[in-house]
Design a protein around this motif. Structure first.
Motif, mmCIF file in Angstrom:
data_model
loop_
_atom_site.group_PDB
_atom_site.id
_atom_site.type_symbol
_atom_site.label_atom_id
_atom_site.label_comp_id
_atom_site.label_asym_id
_atom_site.label_seq_id
_atom_site.Cartn_x
_atom_site.Cartn_y
_atom_site.Cartn_z
ATOM 1 N N ALA A 1 1.439 30.783 15.032
ATOM 2 C CA ALA A 1 2.470 31.800 15.264
ATOM 3 C C ALA A 1 2.022 33.159 14.729
ATOM 4 C CB ALA A 1 3.775 31.383 14.604
ATOM 5 N N GLU A 2 2.436 34.194 15.437
ATOM 6 C CA GLU A 2 2.139 35.568 15.025
ATOM 7 C C GLU A 2 3.419 36.254 14.546
ATOM 8 O OE1 GLU A 2 -1.484 36.393 18.241
ATOM 9 O OE2 GLU A 2 0.466 37.395 18.479
ATOM 10 N N VAL A 3 3.254 37.081 13.514
ATOM 11 C CA VAL A 3 4.323 37.945 13.015
ATOM 12 C C VAL A 3 3.828 39.378 13.149
ATOM 13 C CG1 VAL A 3 5.693 38.620 11.016
ATOM 14 C CG2 VAL A 3 5.196 36.204 11.436
ATOM 15 N N LEU A 4 4.617 40.200 13.799
ATOM 16 C CA LEU A 4 4.179 41.553 14.150
ATOM 17 C C LEU A 4 5.017 42.584 13.398
ATOM 18 C CD1 LEU A 4 3.280 42.706 17.730
ATOM 19 C CD2 LEU A 4 4.781 44.136 16.343
ATOM 20 N N ALA B 1 1.482 32.268 8.902
ATOM 21 C CA ALA B 1 1.488 33.042 10.141
ATOM 22 C C ALA B 1 0.280 33.962 10.209
ATOM 23 C CB ALA B 1 2.762 33.870 10.245
ATOM 24 N N ARG B 2 -0.026 34.415 11.410
ATOM 25 C CA ARG B 2 -1.059 35.437 11.580
ATOM 26 C C ARG B 2 -0.368 36.779 11.718
ATOM 27 N NH1 ARG B 2 -4.413 38.320 15.139
ATOM 28 N NH2 ARG B 2 -3.291 37.760 17.036
ATOM 29 N N SER B 3 -0.673 37.689 10.805
ATOM 30 C CA SER B 3 -0.083 39.026 10.863
ATOM 31 C C SER B 3 -0.754 39.871 11.926
ATOM 32 C CB SER B 3 -0.218 39.741 9.510
ATOM 33 O OG SER B 3 0.710 39.258 8.577
ATOM 34 N N VAL B 4 0.055 40.533 12.730
ATOM 35 C CA VAL B 4 -0.426 41.527 13.686
ATOM 36 C C VAL B 4 0.143 42.865 13.223
ATOM 37 C CG1 VAL B 4 -0.445 42.307 16.073
ATOM 38 C CG2 VAL B 4 -0.502 39.851 15.556
ATOM 39 N N GLN B 5 -0.728 43.702 12.694
ATOM 40 C CA GLN B 5 -0.311 44.981 12.134
ATOM 41 C C GLN B 5 -0.624 46.095 13.126
ATOM 42 O OE1 GLN B 5 -2.324 45.265 8.333
ATOM 43 N NE2 GLN B 5 -0.943 43.792 7.366
ATOM 44 N N HIS C 1 7.000 54.173 13.248
ATOM 45 C CA HIS C 1 6.698 53.042 14.131
ATOM 46 C C HIS C 1 6.248 53.546 15.501
ATOM 47 C CE1 HIS C 1 8.943 50.784 11.132
ATOM 48 N NE2 HIS C 1 8.685 49.651 11.757
ATOM 49 N N ASP C 2 5.174 52.976 16.004
ATOM 50 C CA ASP C 2 4.710 53.240 17.360
ATOM 51 C C ASP C 2 5.225 52.090 18.226
ATOM 52 O OD1 ASP C 2 3.393 53.674 19.732
ATOM 53 O OD2 ASP C 2 1.419 54.011 18.823
ATOM 54 N N LEU C 3 6.447 52.227 18.712
ATOM 55 C CA LEU C 3 7.093 51.117 19.410
ATOM 56 C C LEU C 3 6.394 50.769 20.718
ATOM 57 C CD1 LEU C 3 10.897 51.785 18.782
ATOM 58 C CD2 LEU C 3 9.382 50.147 17.638
ATOM 59 N N GLU C 4 5.789 51.738 21.368
ATOM 60 C CA GLU C 4 5.054 51.432 22.602
ATOM 61 C C GLU C 4 3.871 50.519 22.292
ATOM 62 O OE1 GLU C 4 3.928 54.711 24.995
ATOM 63 O OE2 GLU C 4 5.956 55.535 25.152
ATOM 64 N N ALA C 5 3.125 50.853 21.255
ATOM 65 C CA ALA C 5 1.977 50.017 20.872
ATOM 66 C C ALA C 5 2.439 48.656 20.366
ATOM 67 C CB ALA C 5 1.144 50.733 19.807
ATOM 68 N N MET C 6 3.569 48.617 19.676
ATOM 69 C CA MET C 6 4.079 47.335 19.197
ATOM 70 C C MET C 6 4.486 46.447 20.368
ATOM 71 S SD MET C 6 6.235 48.482 15.782
ATOM 72 C CE MET C 6 6.698 46.795 15.328
ATOM 73 N N ALA C 7 5.134 47.033 21.376
ATOM 74 C CA ALA C 7 5.523 46.247 22.549
ATOM 75 C C ALA C 7 4.288 45.685 23.243
ATOM 76 C CB ALA C 7 6.343 47.103 23.508
ATOM 77 N N ALA C 8 3.236 46.494 23.314
ATOM 78 C CA ALA C 8 1.998 46.046 23.966
ATOM 79 C C ALA C 8 1.311 44.943 23.176
ATOM 80 C CB ALA C 8 1.051 47.230 24.138
ATOM 81 N N ALA C 9 1.589 44.870 21.862
ATOM 82 C CA ALA C 9 0.936 43.876 21.016
ATOM 83 C C ALA C 9 1.654 42.526 21.002
ATOM 84 C CB ALA C 9 0.822 44.403 19.583
ATOM 85 N N VAL C 10 2.848 42.470 21.564
ATOM 86 C CA VAL C 10 3.589 41.210 21.609
ATOM 87 C C VAL C 10 2.902 40.259 22.585
ATOM 88 C CG1 VAL C 10 5.773 40.126 22.262
ATOM 89 C CG2 VAL C 10 5.786 42.275 20.988
ATOM 90 N N THR C 11 2.703 39.014 22.148
ATOM 91 C CA THR C 11 2.086 37.987 22.993
ATOM 92 C C THR C 11 2.996 36.767 23.043
ATOM 93 O OG1 THR C 11 0.908 36.787 21.264
ATOM 94 C CG2 THR C 11 -0.157 38.780 22.124
ATOM 95 N N GLY C 12 2.570 35.770 23.764
ATOM 96 C CA GLY C 12 3.322 34.522 23.813
ATOM 97 C C GLY C 12 3.376 33.813 22.485
ATOM 98 N N SER C 13 2.506 34.198 21.543
ATOM 99 C CA SER C 13 2.499 33.582 20.215
ATOM 100 C C SER C 13 3.352 34.333 19.199
ATOM 101 C CB SER C 13 1.057 33.498 19.681
ATOM 102 O OG SER C 13 0.256 32.675 20.505
ATOM 103 N N THR C 14 3.879 35.493 19.596
ATOM 104 C CA THR C 14 4.678 36.301 18.668
ATOM 105 C C THR C 14 6.042 35.648 18.472
ATOM 106 O OG1 THR C 14 3.588 38.298 19.517
ATOM 107 C CG2 THR C 14 5.538 38.599 18.130
#
Length: 358
Positions: A106-109, A127-131, A139-152
């Motif tokens: 699982a990923e935590v973003l 968990a695996r941190s995605v920073q 917060h760069d919400l556009e970049a955060m949205a792009a970083a969301v995966t099926g594991s988030t």
């Protein structure tokens, strides 16, 4: 006799535990602690009376379900009691949520830099941190949205962001949440919400109501001045709150903390008058720093952020020499809490001298 030592989890070898703000070093004259974003005011007399009374029963276990406190929170925010979970400070609820959602892989973003407890609690949960790097201290919400995966499985949005004090706006948050899968939990960490004056910042408790995958964290540690008692809470839809309740360490919100929190909600009007004093001081401190030539991002919290880079530790040492503790993040910057006027004036003197010496 065996000389072997017990085996521990490998993650501990790389583990960096949470580092709280330091108290000021002993110097001549009065010292000021501006390192932990605490309220500069002690509890109200009415709350102190409740604390004293509750202390008389500490030979008994507390109410593990915190029923009176839960009902008080439900009434204050007009939410069902089943939507509430309490914990040992909001950071305790963070840990409860991680235990509830994290499976292997699982990923935590979250944004970075943000609240420094996120990485170590995510590590402990496996968990695996995605920073996602912040942009213009926010917060760069556009970049955060792009970083969301099926594991988030979980996304933290700290608003106002600790340590930068910046916020997200409603229109941007709506756009972000609309891009997040419904099975991914989005947590709005609103530890400093009482200090927000920007009308475009969403009220998380209104925002969550028609969004089943959104939950809100709040605390009694900051504006309510109960940092030493450790009580926070989550408001989210029933499946989310129920999961957080299941993972709460038994009796982790003690009886004195519960009683003090209920009393603080009852005295909220008087408490929030004190918040106005802190907000006024925050705006004054930032204005004075800007006039000196400092670059200080707009802040909606009870602290200011100074991007100092390699000079961070030197500046913290200069403050320490004047009897003022601040919160340095080496190589990045320093967070300075807003205290009483005397403390803020002492800090501004150091800041002015620092500029003059450059």
């Amino acid at each position: 006799m065996s000389t072997q030592t017990p085996r521990f989890r490998p993650v501990l070898d790389q583990f960096a535990p949470y580092m709280p703000g330091k108290p000021p070093a002993a110097t001549a004259g009065r010292n000021f602690k501006l390192s932990s974003n605490e309220s500069p005011f002690g509890p109200l007399p009415s709350v102190v009376e409740v604390i004293a009374a509750a202390a008389g029963d500490i030979n008994r276990y507390p109410d593990n379900g915190a029923s009176e406190l839960t009902e008080a929170i439900a009434s204050r925010y007009n939410v069902p009691a089943s939507h509430i979970a309490v914990g040992c400070g909001s950071v305790g609820v963070v840990q409860q949520l991680l235990e509830a959602v994290v499976d292997p892989g699982a990923e935590v973003l979250y944004a970075w830099r943000s609240f420094e407890a996120y990485p170590y609690l995510a590590d402990l949960a496996g968990a695996r941190s995605v920073q996602v790097p912040i942009l213009d201290e926010a917060h760069d919400l556009e970049a955060m949205a792009a970083a969301v995966t099926g594991s988030t499985r979980l996304v933290f949005i700290c608003v106002p962001n600790n340590p930068t004090g910046t916020v997200v706006h409603t229109v941007d948050l709506v756009r972000f949440v609309d891009q997040v899968p419904g099975d991914c939990l989005v947590v709005l960490d609103e530890a400093y919400v009482q200090y927000v004056r920007d009308p475009d910042v969403p009220d998380g408790i209104e925002f969550y109501r028609d969004r089943p995958n959104v939950a809100v964290l709040r605390t009694f540690s900051k504006a309510y001045g109960l940092a030493g008692l450790r009580v926070g809470f989550l408001i989210g839809h029933e499946p989310v709150a129920a999961a957080a309740r299941k993972t709460m360490l038994t009796f982790s919100v003690n009886a004195v903390a519960q009683a003090a929190a209920v009393a603080s909600l009852a005295a909220e009007g008087e408490l929030l008058d004190r918040v106005e004093l802190v907000v006024a001081e925050r705006d004054r401190v930032r204005s004075d720093l800007l006039a000196m030539g400092w670059s200080v991002p707009p802040t909606e919290a009870n602290f200011v952020w100074l991007r100092l880079g390699d000079d961070t530790v030197k500046f913290a040492d200069a403050c320490g020499s004047a009897g003022i503790s601040i919160r340095p993040f080496p190589g990045e910057g320093a967070r300075v809490s807003i205290g009483e006027k005397e403390a803020n004036d002492a800090f501004l003197e150091v800041a002015a001298a620092w500029v003059a010496s450059r």
